[in-house]
Design an enzyme around this catalytic site. Structure first.
Site, PDB file in Angstrom:
ATOM      1  N   THR A   1      25.416  57.450  32.729  1.00  0.00           N
ATOM      2  CA  THR A   1      26.264  58.097  31.728  1.00  0.00           C
ATOM      3  C   THR A   1      27.681  57.555  31.869  1.00  0.00           C
ATOM      4  OG1 THR A   1      27.375  60.142  31.083  1.00  0.00           O
ATOM      5  CG2 THR A   1      26.467  60.111  33.296  1.00  0.00           C
TER       6      THR A   1
ATOM      7  N   ASP B   1      29.780  62.228  35.298  1.00  0.00           N
ATOM      8  CA  ASP B   1      29.797  63.654  35.643  1.00  0.00           C
ATOM      9  C   ASP B   1      28.536  64.111  36.367  1.00  0.00           C
ATOM     10  OD1 ASP B   1      28.177  63.314  33.456  1.00  0.00           O
ATOM     11  OD2 ASP B   1      28.905  65.055  32.357  1.00  0.00           O
TER      12      ASP B   1
ATOM     13  N   ASP C   1      22.833  64.299  33.104  1.00  0.00           N
ATOM     14  CA  ASP C   1      22.351  65.573  33.653  1.00  0.00           C
ATOM     15  C   ASP C   1      21.371  66.298  32.721  1.00  0.00           C
ATOM     16  OD1 ASP C   1      24.398  66.051  31.897  1.00  0.00           O
ATOM     17  OD2 ASP C   1      25.593  67.284  33.273  1.00  0.00           O
TER      18      ASP C   1
ATOM     19  N   ASP D   1      30.136  59.211  31.352  1.00  0.00           N
ATOM     20  CA  ASP D   1      31.003  60.352  31.696  1.00  0.00           C
ATOM     21  C   ASP D   1      31.258  60.489  33.203  1.00  0.00           C
ATOM     22  OD1 ASP D   1      30.778  60.851  28.989  1.00  0.00           O
ATOM     23  OD2 ASP D   1      29.335  62.475  29.209  1.00  0.00           O
TER      24      ASP D   1
ATOM     25  N   GLY E   1      22.743  59.975  25.868  1.00  0.00           N
ATOM     26  CA  GLY E   1      23.646  58.932  25.363  1.00  0.00           C
ATOM     27  C   GLY E   1      23.383  57.610  26.066  1.00  0.00           C
TER      28      GLY E   1
ATOM     29  N   ARG F   1      18.240  62.384  21.937  1.00  0.00           N
ATOM     30  CA  ARG F   1      18.417  63.702  22.562  1.00  0.00           C
ATOM     31  C   ARG F   1      17.350  64.588  21.937  1.00  0.00           C
ATOM     32  NH1 ARG F   1      23.476  63.030  25.011  1.00  0.00           N
ATOM     33  NH2 ARG F   1      25.017  61.876  23.798  1.00  0.00           N
TER      34      ARG F   1
ATOM     35  N   ARG G   1      32.869  64.030  27.312  1.00  0.00           N
ATOM     36  CA  ARG G   1      32.363  65.394  27.073  1.00  0.00           C
ATOM     37  C   ARG G   1      33.247  66.400  27.815  1.00  0.00           C
ATOM     38  NH1 ARG G   1      27.361  66.549  24.934  1.00  0.00           N
ATOM     39  NH2 ARG G   1      26.514  64.568  25.515  1.00  0.00           N
TER      40      ARG G   1
HETATM   41  O1  F6P Z   1      27.479  61.704  27.387  1.00  0.00           O
HETATM   42  C1  F6P Z   1      27.963  60.536  26.823  1.00  0.00           C
HETATM   43  C2  F6P Z   1      28.773  60.838  25.588  1.00  0.00           C
HETATM   44  O2  F6P Z   1      29.245  59.621  25.047  1.00  0.00           O
HETATM   45  C3  F6P Z   1      29.923  61.826  25.766  1.00  0.00           C
HETATM   46  O3  F6P Z   1      31.061  61.232  26.330  1.00  0.00           O
HETATM   47  C4  F6P Z   1      30.113  62.325  24.376  1.00  0.00           C
HETATM   48  O4  F6P Z   1      30.654  63.633  24.387  1.00  0.00           O
HETATM   49  C5  F6P Z   1      28.717  62.346  23.817  1.00  0.00           C
HETATM   50  O5  F6P Z   1      27.954  61.450  24.605  1.00  0.00           O
HETATM   51  C6  F6P Z   1      28.601  61.945  22.379  1.00  0.00           C
HETATM   52  O6  F6P Z   1      27.290  62.078  21.998  1.00  0.00           O
HETATM   53  P1  F6P Z   1      26.675  61.512  20.644  1.00  0.00           P
HETATM   54  O7  F6P Z   1      26.497  60.030  20.801  1.00  0.00           O
HETATM   55  O8  F6P Z   1      25.376  62.227  20.519  1.00  0.00           O
HETATM   56  O9  F6P Z   1      27.654  61.824  19.559  1.00  0.00           O
END
Ligand code: F6P
Length: 327
Positions: free
Chosen positions: A134, A138, A112, A136, A20, A81, A180
């Protein structure tokens, strides 16, 4: 022979952003490129993270390529991803491509999942340096991740706005923030926005009846709004709103903030820390360090072995959690 003399001199490094996107990634890329060039290294930019690496989307980067980027959200290198990078075949292919391009050190800017990919590349003999990015927050080995500060500020401003309309209509508002499986964004916003309730995945269970009783009690005391910050990892905000409205008789709306939290111009903290971490990643490579994650802990910029870093566990800060319930 001294360690300095034994070290293989490096001449080419690569940089990619993965997973992300997070505001401040551009500041990190800029710092990597400019620090490397200032030290006489060639820098290859890899577009679209591991996905692009596996398709050899590799470009030379000059000082000018990163001009006018420090203030921009997103990532100029693009991101993705990659499912393929989760497989041994994908990992082997990625390492082979990096060797073909003469990449002696790869800087991976991401979370991560991206570091797990980097760890695999290390097993195939690629020297990797991870920069935590990130929204998050985390990643256990660091108190700071690129993007969290901007995302928290963005969410805080949005929640302030929701509170205005919630107060006008005397409603309960459930605001779902990203993160997340982690509750850092929710906890920080909960404190910053003075929320009545914060729901975190780390707390595993929550007592909906206690919230309902609290809303009824608050309403009796003349309180005009009731803000619940709900972490993405808890989820179910829309149904929760229906259940709460039915049980309390208080009009309840759910807002899922979603991807707006990932965009926007990075805050000063995200720009400056990302810049330092970008430069530090390159310094690690120049100093001959192998397979590290750089970060910020106890007011110091630090670096850890990537395997140790990925084994660390992060807890939600107990004291912040405790005061959030009092305040
Ligand atoms: O890891 C960053 C994040 O924004 C999370 O908070 C969320 O769960 C996820 O990515 C969303 O991913 P995507 O942009 O692939 O929907």
């Amino acid at each position: 022979m001294k360690e300095q003399e034994m070290r293989e001199p490096i001449h080419t490094i690569g940089v990619l952003t993965s997973g992300g996107d997070a505001p401040g990634m551009n500041a990190a890329v800029r710092a990597v490129v400019r620090t490397a060039l200032a030290n006489g290294l060639n820098v290859l930019g890899i577009r679209r993270g591991y996905h692009g690496l596996l398709r050899e989307e590799i470009i030379d980067m000059s000082r000018k390529d990163v001009a006018d980027t420090i203030q921009r959200g997103g990532t100029i290198l693009q991101t993705a991803r990659s499912q393929q990078m989760r497989t041994p075949e994908g990992q082997r292919k990625a390492a082979t491509i990096l060797k073909k391009y003469g990449v002696q050190g790869l800087v991976v800017i991401g979370g991560d999942g991206s570091f797990a990919g980097a760890q695999k590349l290390a097993e195939y003999g690629i020297n990797v340096i991870g920069i935590p990015a990130t929204i998050d927050l985390d990643i256990a080995c660091t108190d700071f991740t690129i993007g969290f500060d901007t995302a928290a500020n963005t969410a805080m401003e949005a929640i302030d706005k929701i509170r205005d309309t919630s107060t006008s209509h005397e409603r309960c508002s459930i605001v779902e923030v990203m993160g997340r499986d982690a509750g850092y964004l929710a906890l920080w916003c909960g404190i910053a926005n003075g929320a009545e309730y914060i729901l975190l995945p780390e707390e595993h269970e929550y007592d909906e009846q206690a919230i309902i009783n609290d809303i009824i009690e608050n309403r009796k005391n003349g309180k005009k709004h009731y803000i619940i910050i709900n972490a993405e990892g808890v989820g179910d905000s829309i149904n929760m709103a229906k259940r709460i409205e039915e049980a309390t008789g208080v009009e309840t709306r759910a807002t899922i903030l979603g991807h707006l939290q990932r965009g926007g111009s990075p805050t000063v903290k995200d720009r400056v820390y990302a810049s330092v971490l970008g430069s530090k990643a390159v310094d690690c490579l120049i100093d001959g360090k192998k397979n590290r994650v750089v970060g910020y802990q106890n007011a110091q910029f630090i670096d850890f072995d990537i395997n140790d870093a990925l084994k660390m566990q992060k807890e939600i800060p107990e004291y912040q959690l405790k005061i959030s319930k009092i305040l």
